[in-house]
Scaffold this active site. Structure first.
Site, short mmCIF file in Angstrom:
data_model
loop_
_atom_site.label_atom_id
_atom_site.label_comp_id
_atom_site.label_asym_id
_atom_site.label_seq_id
_atom_site.Cartn_x
_atom_site.Cartn_y
_atom_site.Cartn_z
N ALA A 1 0.80 -1.23 0.00
CA ALA A 1 0.00 0.00 0.00
C ALA A 1 0.83 1.28 0.00
O ALA A 1 0.31 2.37 0.23
CB ALA A 1 -0.97 0.01 1.18
N ALA B 1 -1.87 -17.29 -10.83
CA ALA B 1 -1.90 -16.80 -9.44
C ALA B 1 -3.22 -16.09 -9.16
O ALA B 1 -3.85 -16.29 -8.11
CB ALA B 1 -0.73 -15.86 -9.19
N LYS B 2 -3.68 -15.26 -10.10
CA LYS B 2 -4.88 -14.47 -9.85
C LYS B 2 -6.15 -15.32 -9.88
O LYS B 2 -7.14 -15.00 -9.19
CB LYS B 2 -4.97 -13.32 -10.87
CG LYS B 2 -3.92 -12.21 -10.63
CD LYS B 2 -3.91 -11.70 -9.20
CE LYS B 2 -3.28 -10.33 -9.04
NZ LYS B 2 -3.18 -9.93 -7.63
N TYR C 1 1.07 -14.96 -13.79
CA TYR C 1 0.17 -13.99 -13.11
C TYR C 1 -1.29 -14.44 -13.19
O TYR C 1 -2.03 -14.36 -12.20
CB TYR C 1 0.37 -12.63 -13.78
CG TYR C 1 -0.36 -11.46 -13.17
CD1 TYR C 1 0.13 -10.82 -12.04
CD2 TYR C 1 -1.51 -10.95 -13.77
CE1 TYR C 1 -0.52 -9.71 -11.51
CE2 TYR C 1 -2.16 -9.84 -13.25
CZ TYR C 1 -1.67 -9.22 -12.12
OH TYR C 1 -2.32 -8.13 -11.60
N1 LIG Z 1 -2.96 -1.92 -12.01
C1 LIG Z 1 -3.76 -2.78 -12.58
O1 LIG Z 1 -4.21 -2.59 -13.72
C2 LIG Z 1 -4.17 -4.05 -11.87
C3 LIG Z 1 -5.13 -4.85 -12.48
C4 LIG Z 1 -5.54 -6.03 -11.85
C5 LIG Z 1 -5.01 -6.37 -10.63
N2 LIG Z 1 -4.07 -5.58 -10.04
C6 LIG Z 1 -3.54 -6.02 -8.75
O2 LIG Z 1 -3.74 -5.01 -7.79
C7 LIG Z 1 -2.68 -5.04 -6.82
C8 LIG Z 1 -2.02 -3.66 -6.75
O3 LIG Z 1 -1.52 -3.31 -8.02
P1 LIG Z 1 -0.95 -1.88 -8.40
O4 LIG Z 1 -1.30 -1.63 -9.81
O5 LIG Z 1 -1.30 -0.90 -7.34
O6 LIG Z 1 0.64 -2.22 -8.35
P2 LIG Z 1 1.90 -1.34 -7.95
O7 LIG Z 1 3.05 -2.01 -8.62
O8 LIG Z 1 1.67 0.11 -8.20
O9 LIG Z 1 1.98 -1.55 -6.37
C9 LIG Z 1 2.26 -2.81 -5.81
C10 LIG Z 1 2.88 -2.61 -4.44
O10 LIG Z 1 3.14 -3.92 -3.89
C11 LIG Z 1 4.41 -3.87 -3.26
N3 LIG Z 1 4.98 -5.23 -3.18
C12 LIG Z 1 5.47 -5.99 -4.19
N4 LIG Z 1 5.95 -7.14 -3.72
C13 LIG Z 1 5.78 -7.11 -2.37
C14 LIG Z 1 6.10 -8.02 -1.33
N5 LIG Z 1 6.70 -9.20 -1.57
N6 LIG Z 1 5.78 -7.68 -0.05
C15 LIG Z 1 5.18 -6.48 0.22
N7 LIG Z 1 4.85 -5.58 -0.74
C16 LIG Z 1 5.16 -5.89 -2.01
C17 LIG Z 1 5.24 -2.95 -4.14
O11 LIG Z 1 6.39 -2.47 -3.47
C18 LIG Z 1 4.23 -1.87 -4.49
O12 LIG Z 1 4.24 -0.81 -3.56
C19 LIG Z 1 -1.73 -6.16 -7.26
O13 LIG Z 1 -2.05 -7.36 -6.60
C20 LIG Z 1 -2.05 -6.29 -8.74
O14 LIG Z 1 -1.70 -7.56 -9.24
C21 LIG Z 1 -3.64 -4.42 -10.64
#
Ligand SMILES: NC(=O)c1ccc[n+]([C@@H]2O[C@H](COP(=O)([O-])OP(=O)(O)OC[C@H]3O[C@@H](n4cnc5c(N)ncnc54)[C@H](O)[C@@H]3O)[C@@H](O)[C@H]2O)c1
Length: 255
Positions: A14, A158-159, A155
């Site tokens: 976060a 996993a999802k 991915y």
């Molecule tokens: N952005 C999109 O379009 C999208 C779409 C579908 C799902 N998601 C999912 O939503 C979630 C958030 O995505 P986002 O776009 O905000 O990504 P982002 O890359 O902006 O943020 C992800 C955060 O997770 C942290 N992180 C990564 N590995 C970690 C670990 N091992 N331990 C603790 N923290 C860790 C990172 O440091 C980063 O701050 C993810 O699970 C992603 O797969 C995102």
């Protein structure tokens, strides 16, 4: 009166993106919030930016969700520093995209480790407290990629795994006053999708515009779109909803 007055929420990954958007919304609605992310300084800086209401607290904790010892220490700190835990959002995520024939074993293991093992470890650590107090909300981040996406064998597996995990949590934890749901976002404008644009050698604005054009509602999503759904699913208004995955994607996968 906010929907999360007196509640303590833990959100992984976060420090930025969807996680920070969700942390912001929960704080606006009265929650105390623990931001967990890889880098403690980034987590603490994000926690300091949250719009807390009177009496609410925030903390930023550095932890790797794919490491059991790190997770247990982080959850213990949340309970010690904020006084408990009521809501867990398993949001931390990474991508290691490649076509199957080029995907390395490391790319597979890293993605499974953060999304699936990370959600498992965090949930296991939190449920002890949830079961004891007969109250808890768990929200897991899935993705439209769960339905299949070229270059994302790791991915998407996993999802979709997250969705099965969520259903099982719903069954096992329902009797203890605990709800578990998932959100499957479509294209959300964050550093994760900006990195995809870079990998495809595309300009970020052009990449967003292309995705907006292909979407039924003709725009990309923003962290606030996911935060709004997250706030509902983690609130007591949703207490008869469990084991579900809500697609928040502008209808992207309808066709
Ligand atoms: N952005 C999109 O379009 C999208 C779409 C579908 C799902 N998601 C999912 O939503 C979630 C958030 O995505 P986002 O776009 O905000 O990504 P982002 O890359 O902006 O943020 C992800 C955060 O997770 C942290 N992180 C990564 N590995 C970690 C670990 N091992 N331990 C603790 N923290 C860790 C990172 O440091 C980063 O701050 C993810 O699970 C992603 O797969 C995102």
């Amino acid at each position: 009166m906010g929907r999360f007055d007196g509640r303590i929420a833990v959100i992984t990954g976060a420090a930025r993106g969807i996680g920070f958007g969700t942390a912001t919304r929960f704080a606006e609605e009265g929650a105390s919030v623990a931001i967990i992310d890889l880098d403690e300084t980034a987590a603490a800086e994000a926690a300091a930016r949250l719009p807390l209401t009177d009496g609410a607290k925030a903390v930023g904790i550095g932890a790797d969700v794919s490491d059991g010892g790190s997770v247990d220490a982080a959850v213990a700190r949340v309970v010690e520093e904020l006084g408990g835990i009521h809501i867990l959002v398993n949001n931390a995520g990474i991508t290691r995209d490649n076509l199957l024939f080029k995907m390395s074993e490391d790319d597979w293991d890293l993605v499974m480790g953060v999304h699936l093992k990370g959600a498992f470890l965090m949930t296991k650590a939190a449920q002890k407290h949830f079961v004891a107090q007969k109250y808890g909300k768990i929200l897991n981040l899935s993705s439209v990629s769960a339905l299949g996406n070229r270059g994302q064998a790791n991915y998407s597996a996993a999802k979709m795994g997250v969705q099965g995990f969520t259903r099982t949590l719903g069954i096992e934890l329902g009797p203890f006053g605990i709800n578990a749901n998932a959100i499957a976002p479509g294209f959300i404008a964050t550093e994760m999708t900006d990195a995809t644009a870079a990998r495809l050698k595309m300009d970020v604005d052009e990449f967003r515009a292309l995705n907006a054009e292909a979407n039924p509602v003709r725009r990309v999503g923003f962290p606030e779109d996911i935060a709004a759904a997250a706030a509902f699913l983690c609130s007591d208004e949703a207490s008869y909803i469990t084991g579900q995955t809500l697609y928040v994607d502008g209808g992207a996968k309808l066709g």
